[in-house]
Structure formats: C-alpha cells, structure tokens
Design a protein around this motif. Structure first.
Motif, PDB file in Angstrom:
ATOM      1  N   UNK A   1      18.781  11.510   3.866  1.00 55.60           N
ATOM      2  CA  UNK A   1      19.416  10.192   3.938  1.00 55.60           C
ATOM      3  C   UNK A   1      18.467   9.091   3.486  1.00 55.60           C
ATOM      4  N   UNK A   2      17.214   9.129   3.921  1.00 54.12           N
ATOM      5  CA  UNK A   2      16.225   8.145   3.508  1.00 54.12           C
ATOM      6  C   UNK A   2      15.045   8.901   2.914  1.00 54.12           C
ATOM      7  N   UNK A   3      15.128   9.196   1.641  1.00 54.93           N
ATOM      8  CA  UNK A   3      14.064   9.940   0.993  1.00 54.93           C
ATOM      9  C   UNK A   3      13.005   9.011   0.439  1.00 54.93           C
ATOM     10  N   UNK A   4      11.876   9.602   0.026  1.00 54.89           N
ATOM     11  CA  UNK A   4      10.843   8.862  -0.670  1.00 54.89           C
ATOM     12  C   UNK A   4      10.974   9.163  -2.145  1.00 54.89           C
ATOM     13  N   UNK A   5      10.777   8.133  -2.967  1.00 57.16           N
ATOM     14  CA  UNK A   5      11.063   8.295  -4.388  1.00 57.16           C
ATOM     15  C   UNK A   5      10.015   7.564  -5.209  1.00 57.16           C
ATOM     16  N   UNK A   6       9.414   8.266  -6.153  1.00 55.53           N
ATOM     17  CA  UNK A   6       8.434   7.656  -7.043  1.00 55.53           C
ATOM     18  C   UNK A   6       9.203   6.951  -8.155  1.00 55.53           C
ATOM     19  N   UNK A   7       9.367   5.654  -8.023  1.00 53.04           N
ATOM     20  CA  UNK A   7      10.352   4.946  -8.837  1.00 53.04           C
ATOM     21  C   UNK A   7       9.778   4.273 -10.075  1.00 53.04           C
ATOM     22  N   UNK A   8       8.563   3.733 -10.004  1.00 52.58           N
ATOM     23  CA  UNK A   8       8.056   2.921 -11.094  1.00 52.58           C
ATOM     24  C   UNK A   8       6.882   3.606 -11.778  1.00 52.58           C
ATOM     25  N   UNK A   9       6.722   3.299 -13.053  1.00 52.43           N
ATOM     26  CA  UNK A   9       5.688   3.969 -13.829  1.00 52.43           C
ATOM     27  C   UNK A   9       4.286   3.629 -13.343  1.00 52.43           C
ATOM     28  N   UNK A  10       4.120   2.404 -12.817  1.00 51.74           N
ATOM     29  CA  UNK A  10       2.795   2.026 -12.335  1.00 51.74           C
ATOM     30  C   UNK A  10       2.571   2.434 -10.882  1.00 51.74           C
ATOM     31  N   UNK A  11       3.500   3.217 -10.328  1.00 54.44           N
ATOM     32  CA  UNK A  11       3.396   3.690  -8.949  1.00 54.44           C
ATOM     33  C   UNK A  11       3.186   2.529  -7.981  1.00 54.44           C
ATOM     34  N   UNK A  12       3.904   1.446  -8.275  1.00 57.78           N
ATOM     35  CA  UNK A  12       3.852   0.251  -7.442  1.00 57.78           C
ATOM     36  C   UNK A  12       2.512  -0.457  -7.497  1.00 57.78           C
ATOM     37  N   UNK A  13       1.734  -0.232  -8.548  1.00 57.93           N
ATOM     38  CA  UNK A  13       0.548  -1.067  -8.731  1.00 57.93           C
ATOM     39  C   UNK A  13       1.005  -2.493  -8.985  1.00 57.93           C
ATOM     40  N   UNK A  14       0.304  -3.444  -8.485  1.00 51.98           N
ATOM     41  CA  UNK A  14       0.706  -4.828  -8.629  1.00 51.98           C
ATOM     42  C   UNK A  14       0.021  -5.456  -9.832  1.00 51.98           C
ATOM     43  N   UNK A  15       0.673  -6.458 -10.382  1.00 52.19           N
ATOM     44  CA  UNK A  15       0.130  -7.115 -11.566  1.00 52.19           C
ATOM     45  C   UNK A  15      -1.238  -7.731 -11.280  1.00 52.19           C
ATOM     46  N   UNK A  16      -1.427  -8.197 -10.059  1.00 52.61           N
ATOM     47  CA  UNK A  16      -2.697  -8.829  -9.714  1.00 52.61           C
ATOM     48  C   UNK A  16      -3.848  -7.832  -9.802  1.00 52.61           C
ATOM     49  N   UNK A  17      -3.625  -6.607  -9.309  1.00 57.71           N
ATOM     50  CA  UNK A  17      -4.690  -5.615  -9.321  1.00 57.71           C
ATOM     51  C   UNK A  17      -4.996  -5.165 -10.736  1.00 57.71           C
ATOM     52  N   UNK A  18      -3.963  -5.107 -11.615  1.00 54.71           N
ATOM     53  CA  UNK A  18      -4.201  -4.694 -12.996  1.00 54.71           C
ATOM     54  C   UNK A  18      -4.946  -5.767 -13.774  1.00 54.71           C
ATOM     55  N   UNK A  19      -4.634  -7.036 -13.498  1.00 55.52           N
ATOM     56  CA  UNK A  19      -5.272  -8.110 -14.228  1.00 55.52           C
ATOM     57  C   UNK A  19      -6.765  -8.199 -13.907  1.00 55.52           C
ATOM     58  N   UNK A  20      -7.152  -7.688 -12.733  1.00 58.83           N
ATOM     59  CA  UNK A  20      -8.566  -7.743 -12.366  1.00 58.83           C
ATOM     60  C   UNK A  20      -9.352  -6.569 -12.874  1.00 58.83           C
ATOM     61  N   UNK A  21      -8.683  -5.612 -13.493  1.00 61.24           N
ATOM     62  CA  UNK A  21      -9.411  -4.417 -13.953  1.00 61.24           C
ATOM     63  C   UNK A  21      -9.899  -4.588 -15.380  1.00 61.24           C
TER      64      UNK A  21
ATOM     65  N   UNK B   1       0.823  -1.228   0.000  1.00 59.32           N
ATOM     66  CA  UNK B   1       0.000   0.000   0.000  1.00 59.32           C
ATOM     67  C   UNK B   1       0.848   1.264   0.000  1.00 59.32           C
ATOM     68  N   UNK B   2       2.007   1.205  -0.651  1.00 58.85           N
ATOM     69  CA  UNK B   2       2.876   2.383  -0.713  1.00 58.85           C
ATOM     70  C   UNK B   2       2.946   2.902  -2.142  1.00 58.85           C
ATOM     71  N   UNK B   3       2.672   4.186  -2.311  1.00 59.62           N
ATOM     72  CA  UNK B   3       2.830   4.794  -3.628  1.00 59.62           C
ATOM     73  C   UNK B   3       4.265   5.218  -3.876  1.00 59.62           C
ATOM     74  N   UNK B   4       5.010   5.433  -2.820  1.00 58.16           N
ATOM     75  CA  UNK B   4       6.384   5.904  -2.949  1.00 58.16           C
ATOM     76  C   UNK B   4       7.331   4.882  -2.337  1.00 58.16           C
ATOM     77  N   UNK B   5       8.492   4.739  -2.971  1.00 54.09           N
ATOM     78  CA  UNK B   5       9.500   3.819  -2.465  1.00 54.09           C
ATOM     79  C   UNK B   5      10.439   4.543  -1.517  1.00 54.09           C
ATOM     80  N   UNK B   6      10.919   3.817  -0.517  1.00 56.74           N
ATOM     81  CA  UNK B   6      11.982   4.355   0.325  1.00 56.74           C
ATOM     82  C   UNK B   6      13.298   4.182  -0.409  1.00 56.74           C
ATOM     83  N   UNK B   7      13.982   5.270  -0.610  1.00 58.54           N
ATOM     84  CA  UNK B   7      15.209   5.265  -1.417  1.00 58.54           C
ATOM     85  C   UNK B   7      16.432   5.418  -0.525  1.00 58.54           C
ATOM     86  N   UNK B   8      17.406   4.573  -0.754  1.00 61.32           N
ATOM     87  CA  UNK B   8      18.689   4.678  -0.068  1.00 61.32           C
ATOM     88  C   UNK B   8      19.796   4.654  -1.107  1.00 61.32           C
TER      89      UNK B   8
END
Length: 271
Positions: A251-271, A220-227
């Motif tokens: 030192x420990x920033x939050x970073x929007x890393x992936x294009x799907x904003x960490x949406x999971x494949x399971x949730x996309x397949x159900x849409x 349930x995280x939209x942002x990744x913890x970046x180190x």
C-alpha cells in the motif's frame, strides 16, 4: 469506427464475412479481415508525428502486397476488440527543461506514456497479438549497474494543466503529485513512471488515463514514499477501467523516483 460510440474504440466491434478494415490508433496501423473459417491480421508502425487520432475504414478488399498472419477456425468468431494496456516496465521520462519544486510545495504534473494494444477476438476471447503503439528505447534506471531496473525511455513536457494536454489516442495520462516535504529545493530531471502498477481507464471522450501517483519526499531520503490513488482528476466522470495493473505493490511502498535520487540543487551547485 464501427462501434456505436466512435470515440470508444476499445469496445467490441463486428466484421461481416469477407469484410476487411483498416484502423489507425495514433502511429499504429491495424488491418483485419474476416473470412469463412479464418481471420487475417497485419500491423505496421507509422511515423509518430503524422498520426495522433483514431481513424477507421472498411476496405473493399485486402490490400495487395500486405503480408498477413492467418488464424483458422472451424467456426470463426464474428467480433474483435482492441484493448489498450500500459507498458510492462516503468517508463523513465526526461523533462525538456530543468524543473524545480521549492521546499514545502506540492505540484501535480500530467505525464503521458504510450500504451500497447491487445488485438483480440471475442466469444470466446482469443489474443491474436499484443503490439506497442510506439517503440521506446531501453534504459537502466538506478544509482549504478548493480542496483536499479530495466525501463523504457521517453520525454515529457511535465505539464501542470489538463487543458494543455494534446489529444493523443495512443498515450495514457498519469497525474503525478510531487510533495517536497524537505527543507531544500528539489530538482527533477528524470522521473520513473511506475506504469506496471497502475490501472488504465477510458473516458467518454476517448482519452486514456491511469491511477494518480503521489510521491512524498522527506529530508535525507534516497527513496520516495509512493502512494497510488484511485481518485480520478476533476472532470473525469464516466471513467471505465480498461485494464488492471500488471504488478502489485504494498500500500505504501518505497520508490526510487528521480534520476538524481533526490539530490538537491543546492548540494550539486556546491560540488
């Protein structure tokens, strides 16, 4: 190269009076000439697929019809230096095929990005020109047009083995460790590489590397913890830091890393 160790093309080099040279750094072609009271400089980008290595040669004269910028001095410097540095924006890399990271897994990818070159004279240091070794297109990275940032766009094989990396003198390799600490499958289609926040290193074999990036994803995280780790990959002894980060973060920033904003494949397949 004119340097003592030809692989280390970023070291200062000397041109005698009236000498000219041509240097290839991947697709970037650089012409330099030292004359009494001046230096001449010209650059050109060639087809990327044709050139991946560093080459240099002294020229008997300045090439005909080659337009040059002239820099004039009372007493001209005798040395020049080609300094690589990372891009001034994040680089969004698209994978050639879908990549999935199962729950609880940690995977390290080796992703490269093209560098820019600062063409400088030495003693005293004087920047003549900064030029990209590869022109990347612009792209917007974020959930909408109001949230996000302007980046560069590139492609990646997302290799997992250093031994599989091709030798490309104009690209720097970033180890990216992805930790999927969520309970669902993670899909990676695009990754935003935070190169302005990374240092650049040169190895004794002439390859370029950056700091390691560690991205930690939770449920349930939209942002990744970046180190950002200063630890170089195994077998990378003798690294020399060539450039500091352009930008700094917490030192420990939050970073929007992936294009799907960490949406999971399971949730996309159900849409």
């Amino acid at each position: 190269m004119f340097a003592e160790n030809q692989a280390l093309w970023w070291q200062p080099q000397t041109l005698l009076n009236e000498q000219s040279c041509k240097i290839l750094l991947g697709p970037l072609q650089i012409f330099l000439q030292r004359k009494a009271g001046e230096w001449r400089l010209a650059t050109e980008l060639l087809t990327q697929a044709e050139h991946q290595h560093a080459e240099s040669q002294l020229l008997t004269q300045w090439p005909q019809h080659r337009q040059a910028s002239r820099f004039v001095f009372e007493n001209e410097p005798v040395q020049f230096c080609l300094k690589p540095l990372l891009a001034d924006r994040p680089v969004v890399v698209r994978t050639h095929q879908p990549v999935y990271v199962p729950p609880g897994e940690q995977v390290t990818f080796y992703i490269s990005s093209p560098v820019s070159i600062r063409i400088e004279l030495q003693q005293p240091t004087l920047l003549l020109k900064e030029v990209q070794t590869l022109r990347l297109s612009d792209t917007w990275f974020g959930p909408n047009t109001q949230v996000g940032e302007l980046c560069y766009a590139d492609k990646t094989q997302a290799r997992q083995s250093k031994e599989e990396l091709p030798k490309r003198v104009h690209r720097a390799v970033t180890p990216v460790s992805v930790k999927n600490n969520s309970s669902q499958m993670m899909s990676i289609e695009k990754l935003s590489l935070p190169v302005p926040y990374l240092s650049l290193y040169g190895l004794i074999d002439g390859s370029l590397w950056t700091d390691q990036v560690i991205l930690d994803h939770q449920d349930d995280a939209e942002m990744s913890k970046l180190q950002i780790s200063k630890k170089m990959p195994a077998g990378s002894d003798g690294a020399e830091r060539l450039a500091k980060p352009r930008l700094y973060m917490e030192k420990h920033g939050l970073f929007r890393a992936f294009s799907d904003l960490f949406s999971h494949s399971a949730s996309r397949s159900g849409s």
